[in-house]
Write a protein that holds these residues in place. Structure first.
Motif, PDB file in Angstrom:
ATOM      1  N   SER A 147       0.831  -1.209   0.000  1.00 59.13           N
ATOM      2  CA  SER A 147       0.000   0.000   0.000  1.00 59.13           C
ATOM      3  C   SER A 147       0.863   1.255   0.000  1.00 59.13           C
ATOM      4  CB  SER A 147      -0.933   0.011   1.211  1.00 59.13           C
ATOM      5  OG  SER A 147      -1.777  -1.108   1.220  1.00 59.13           O
ATOM      6  N   ILE A 148       1.853   1.277   0.887  1.00 58.62           N
ATOM      7  CA  ILE A 148       2.744   2.447   0.974  1.00 58.62           C
ATOM      8  C   ILE A 148       3.516   2.635  -0.325  1.00 58.62           C
ATOM      9  CG2 ILE A 148       4.767   3.368   2.171  1.00 58.62           C
ATOM     10  CD1 ILE A 148       3.734   1.975   4.714  1.00 58.62           C
ATOM     11  N   VAL A 149       3.974   1.530  -0.904  1.00 59.95           N
ATOM     12  CA  VAL A 149       4.726   1.614  -2.167  1.00 59.95           C
ATOM     13  C   VAL A 149       3.849   2.178  -3.287  1.00 59.95           C
ATOM     14  CG1 VAL A 149       5.808   0.223  -3.987  1.00 59.95           C
ATOM     15  CG2 VAL A 149       6.413  -0.154  -1.589  1.00 59.95           C
ATOM     16  N   THR A 150       2.581   1.747  -3.374  1.00 60.16           N
ATOM     17  CA  THR A 150       1.700   2.272  -4.424  1.00 60.16           C
ATOM     18  C   THR A 150       1.466   3.775  -4.257  1.00 60.16           C
ATOM     19  OG1 THR A 150      -0.270   1.657  -3.136  1.00 60.16           O
ATOM     20  CG2 THR A 150       0.510   0.077  -4.761  1.00 60.16           C
ATOM     21  N   ILE A 151       1.353   4.231  -3.013  1.00 59.23           N
ATOM     22  CA  ILE A 151       1.183   5.675  -2.764  1.00 59.23           C
ATOM     23  C   ILE A 151       2.436   6.439  -3.181  1.00 59.23           C
ATOM     24  CG2 ILE A 151       0.890   7.424  -0.967  1.00 59.23           C
ATOM     25  CD1 ILE A 151      -0.828   5.374   0.550  1.00 59.23           C
ATOM     26  N   ILE A 152       3.603   5.927  -2.790  1.00 59.64           N
ATOM     27  CA  ILE A 152       4.871   6.592  -3.116  1.00 59.64           C
ATOM     28  C   ILE A 152       5.095   6.612  -4.634  1.00 59.64           C
ATOM     29  CG2 ILE A 152       7.381   6.429  -2.886  1.00 59.64           C
ATOM     30  CD1 ILE A 152       6.923   5.290  -0.075  1.00 59.64           C
ATOM     31  N   ILE A 153       4.815   5.490  -5.300  1.00 59.95           N
ATOM     32  CA  ILE A 153       4.994   5.413  -6.755  1.00 59.95           C
ATOM     33  C   ILE A 153       4.165   6.487  -7.449  1.00 59.95           C
ATOM     34  CG2 ILE A 153       4.408   4.015  -8.790  1.00 59.95           C
ATOM     35  CD1 ILE A 153       5.310   1.569  -7.203  1.00 59.95           C
ATOM     36  N   ARG A 154       2.920   6.658  -7.025  1.00 59.16           N
ATOM     37  CA  ARG A 154       2.061   7.662  -7.663  1.00 59.16           C
ATOM     38  C   ARG A 154       2.613   9.075  -7.442  1.00 59.16           C
ATOM     39  NH1 ARG A 154      -3.167   7.966  -9.762  1.00 59.16           N
ATOM     40  NH2 ARG A 154      -4.153  10.009  -9.505  1.00 59.16           N
ATOM     41  N   LEU A 155       3.061   9.359  -6.222  1.00 58.39           N
ATOM     42  CA  LEU A 155       3.624  10.686  -5.947  1.00 58.39           C
ATOM     43  C   LEU A 155       4.904  10.919  -6.750  1.00 58.39           C
ATOM     44  CD1 LEU A 155       3.072  10.892  -2.081  1.00 58.39           C
ATOM     45  CD2 LEU A 155       1.872  12.199  -3.853  1.00 58.39           C
ATOM     46  N   LEU A 156       5.726   9.891  -6.878  1.00 57.70           N
ATOM     47  CA  LEU A 156       6.961  10.026  -7.665  1.00 57.70           C
ATOM     48  C   LEU A 156       6.665  10.181  -9.151  1.00 57.70           C
ATOM     49  CD1 LEU A 156       9.254   7.344  -5.975  1.00 57.70           C
ATOM     50  CD2 LEU A 156       9.369   9.830  -5.724  1.00 57.70           C
ATOM     51  N   TRP A 157       5.527   9.668  -9.592  1.00 59.14           N
ATOM     52  CA  TRP A 157       5.193   9.716 -11.021  1.00 59.14           C
ATOM     53  C   TRP A 157       4.599  11.071 -11.426  1.00 59.14           C
ATOM     54  CZ3 TRP A 157       5.765   6.262 -15.093  1.00 59.14           C
ATOM     55  CH2 TRP A 157       5.051   6.553 -16.252  1.00 59.14           C
ATOM     56  N   VAL A 158       3.706  11.633 -10.590  1.00 63.35           N
ATOM     57  CA  VAL A 158       2.923  12.787 -11.034  1.00 63.35           C
ATOM     58  C   VAL A 158       3.776  14.032 -11.260  1.00 63.35           C
ATOM     59  CG1 VAL A 158       0.746  12.018 -10.037  1.00 63.35           C
ATOM     60  CG2 VAL A 158       2.306  13.368  -8.636  1.00 63.35           C
ATOM     61  N   PHE A 159       4.831  14.219 -10.475  1.00 59.94           N
ATOM     62  CA  PHE A 159       5.618  15.446 -10.634  1.00 59.94           C
ATOM     63  C   PHE A 159       6.424  15.456 -11.932  1.00 59.94           C
ATOM     64  CE2 PHE A 159       4.589  15.719  -6.125  1.00 59.94           C
ATOM     65  CZ  PHE A 159       4.306  17.070  -5.990  1.00 59.94           C
ATOM     66  N   PRO A 160       7.210  14.412 -12.245  1.00 58.42           N
ATOM     67  CA  PRO A 160       7.921  14.421 -13.529  1.00 58.42           C
ATOM     68  C   PRO A 160       6.971  14.430 -14.723  1.00 58.42           C
ATOM     69  CG  PRO A 160       8.832  12.742 -12.076  1.00 58.42           C
ATOM     70  CD  PRO A 160       7.594  13.245 -11.424  1.00 58.42           C
ATOM     71  N   SER A 161       5.861  13.673 -14.643  1.00 57.23           N
ATOM     72  CA  SER A 161       4.939  13.626 -15.775  1.00 57.23           C
ATOM     73  C   SER A 161       4.218  14.956 -15.984  1.00 57.23           C
ATOM     74  CB  SER A 161       3.904  12.518 -15.567  1.00 57.23           C
ATOM     75  OG  SER A 161       3.078  12.787 -14.449  1.00 57.23           O
ATOM     76  N   THR A 162       4.162  15.781 -14.943  1.00 61.71           N
ATOM     77  CA  THR A 162       3.537  17.106 -15.074  1.00 61.71           C
ATOM     78  C   THR A 162       4.518  18.144 -15.584  1.00 61.71           C
ATOM     79  OG1 THR A 162       1.980  16.632 -13.272  1.00 61.71           O
ATOM     80  CG2 THR A 162       2.330  18.950 -13.838  1.00 61.71           C
TER      81      THR A 162
END
Length: 545
Positions: free
Chosen positions: A322-337
């Motif tokens: 669960s924690i990994v899925t949350i972290i992955i999403r946060l790490l993804w949204v900034f570079p993709s934005t």
């Protein structure tokens, strides 16, 4: 013998029907309580279902895996597509695509390798099955939490658009992984080809069925009841039609729903639009409620089936994932934005750079829900030989349930406070101006029509002249609000109080209708017709800005 069998079947149907009705009643009651406590109803229903399941004597509820997708997914996806703005969807297609496809595949891959390395006897194929299940966030959970909060329209549009596509991409990953596990064969290029073929053909089938339904709505003598019934038949036609040929029923339903929604002004009368909207909102609310409460109700049975995996070990695995899925999403949204803004001059010129606070909220709004539950329950009980139990099925379901619980409770409950702490506000100033401008255009067109077509009646008949004066006042008020919006002119300030008076007048009329009912002089049909008029009038007044 036949009679006894029929009676047994009848008793079974009655028992099941009683359970379903009881669930619907409990969902309605708990939702009212969640509104009273100001807790998002998906969060409240999951926790309540879990607590209810421990009450002695509560019947154990189980769902057939093959029925989960068919019963719940088509109407939920169709309703989401129907209420999605195609204009917004296309405007934010890049961030939606990066989240709905790129992030889903990235999350599924990360979860697969993590679970394979962390959990004993958990193969990589099982990891991809689990990753496909828990990779898509749930729009219902996010939008229900965000409802009533003042956030930028971009955030809501991206989350809603993402939910339409990520369901399809995650389910394709899930099915490819499931096929690999069942057959023991995986070829990367073939899996990629199947991904695109399943997606494209699903869209084609959905659009083909949508065009046929468009012709039926447009050229056949349908009524509002028939139109409403056809809207419920449509998602199942699209989903089953695509699935029959082993293509994506999800994308078929979404693409067909988007097409018919875009054309709804051409094919539906006002009666059909109003009736279908009210009926759909009720049905989808109940379906969502049942699914969320089932998450909690089924967890004890899943715990019993964990076998050699202890509860504490399983909880540890689930919380880490669960924690990994949350972290992955946060790490993804900034570079993709921000990377497109850095790398593309066209993006910098055409799009404003979003503040990091709103990007963070998009990243934090990754609660899992209905689709993850449906995918988890759809894992088959046995392998293809029907004799060997599906390996680690109960552990996969347990992890899925804990991820849903963890993300709903942690992210869902904290989201309103984060929005307040980050000082995120609605960017609806321009939207208000657009609303005023639209009202101005409509009033101007109406006045122009009256003057050109009914000029003589306007001069001679009092009712026509009063209506003309009303539209002239509407135009003056709209112009004043546009010109003096910044200074809060007196003409704009009186409108809330004026609208409040109109609502009070509607209430007075309702009280008078009640008196007329008690007098029993006038027909019920006439009084009900007047009551419907008051309903429409009050809805118009309360929905006005």
């Amino acid at each position: 013998m036949k009679t006894s069998i029929w009676l047994m079947a009848q008793d079974n149907i009655q028992d099941n029907l009683l359970i379903v009705i009881s669930l619907l009643f409990v969902v309605s009651m708990l939702t009212m309580l969640s509104e009273k406590l100001r807790i998002s109803y998906p969060i409240f229903l999951v926790i309540a279902g879990l607590l209810i399941s421990f009450i002695p004597g509560i019947p154990h509820i189980s769902l057939e895996p093959d029925w989960v997708f068919l019963l719940f997914l088509p109407p939920l996806l169709y309703f989401a597509a129907w209420n999605t703005s195609w204009k917004d969807f296309w405007q934010f297609k890049r961030p939606i695509g990066l989240l709905a496809i790129g992030l889903v595949v990235f999350t599924a891959t990360a979860v697969a390798y993590l679970s394979n390395a962390m959990i004993p006897d958990f193969t990589l194929a099982m990891g991809f099955v689990l990753g496909g299940i828990i990779s898509p966030p749930d729009a219902v959970a996010a939008t229900s939490v965000l409802q009533g909060l003042k956030i930028p329209k971009r955030v809501v549009a991206i989350l809603e658009g993402e939910s339409l596509v990520n369901d399809a991409s995650s389910l394709i990953v899930f099915r490819v992984a499931l096929a690999t596990l069942l057959t023991g064969q995986f070829v990367f290029w073939k899996a990629g080809l199947d991904f695109f073929l399943v997606s494209i053909m699903g869209i084609i089938i959905g659009l083909a069925i949508a065009h046929m339904l468009y012709l039926v709505h447009r050229f056949f003598p349908t009524s509002s009841s028939i139109d409403t019934a056809l809207t419920f038949i449509a998602p199942y036609l699209m989903y089953i039609g695509a699935e029959h040929f082993h293509y994506s029923g999800v994308l078929a339903t979404v693409s067909g729903g988007l097409f018919l929604s875009y054309r709804s002004n051409e094919i539906f009368s006002y009666n059909s639009r109003m009736q279908s909207q009210y009926v759909w909102e009720t049905v989808v609310f109940l379906l969502n409620g049942i699914v969320f409460i089932l998450i909690g109700l089924q967890l004890p049975d899943i715990i019993e089936g964990l076998g050699k995996n202890s509860v504490m070990e399983s909880v540890t695995y689930a919380v880490i994932i669960s924690i990994v899925t949350i972290i992955i999403r946060l790490l993804w949204v900034f570079p993709s934005t921000y990377l497109p803004h850095i790398l593309s001059r066209k993006v910098r010129e055409n799009e404003a750079r979003p503040p990091w606070q709103t990007v963070f909220i998009v990243g934090w709004s990754g609660m899992r829900g209905v689709v993850s539950l449906a995918s988890g329950l759809a894992v088959p009980l046995t392998l293809t030989n029907n004799t060997t139990a599906f390996p680690q099925r109960d552990l996969i379901l347990f992890i899925t349930f804990v991820v849903i619980l963890f993300t709903l409770v942690l992210q869902g409950l904290s989201l309103p406070y984060l929005i307040k702490w980050l000082n995120i506000t609605d960017d609806g100033g321009n939207e208000e101006e657009q609303e005023i401008a639209v009202r101005l255009r409509l009033a101007t067109a109406s006045l122009s029509h009256m003057q050109s077509t009914y000029g003589e009646e306007v001069q001679m008949i009092d009712a026509f002249s009063r209506l003309k004066e009303r539209y002239e006042r509407m135009i003056d008020n709209a112009n004043n609000r546009l010109v003096e919006k910044e200074t809060k002119s007196a003409n704009a300030d009186f409108l809330p109080k004026y609208r409040s008076m109109l609502v009070e007048i509607v209430s007075i009329k309702r009280d008078e209708l009640q008196k007329l009912r008690r007098e029993r002089i006038y027909s019920d049909e006439m009084l009900k017709a007047r009551e419907r008029e008051l309903d429409f009038e009050e809805a118009r007044l309360r929905d006005s800005p």
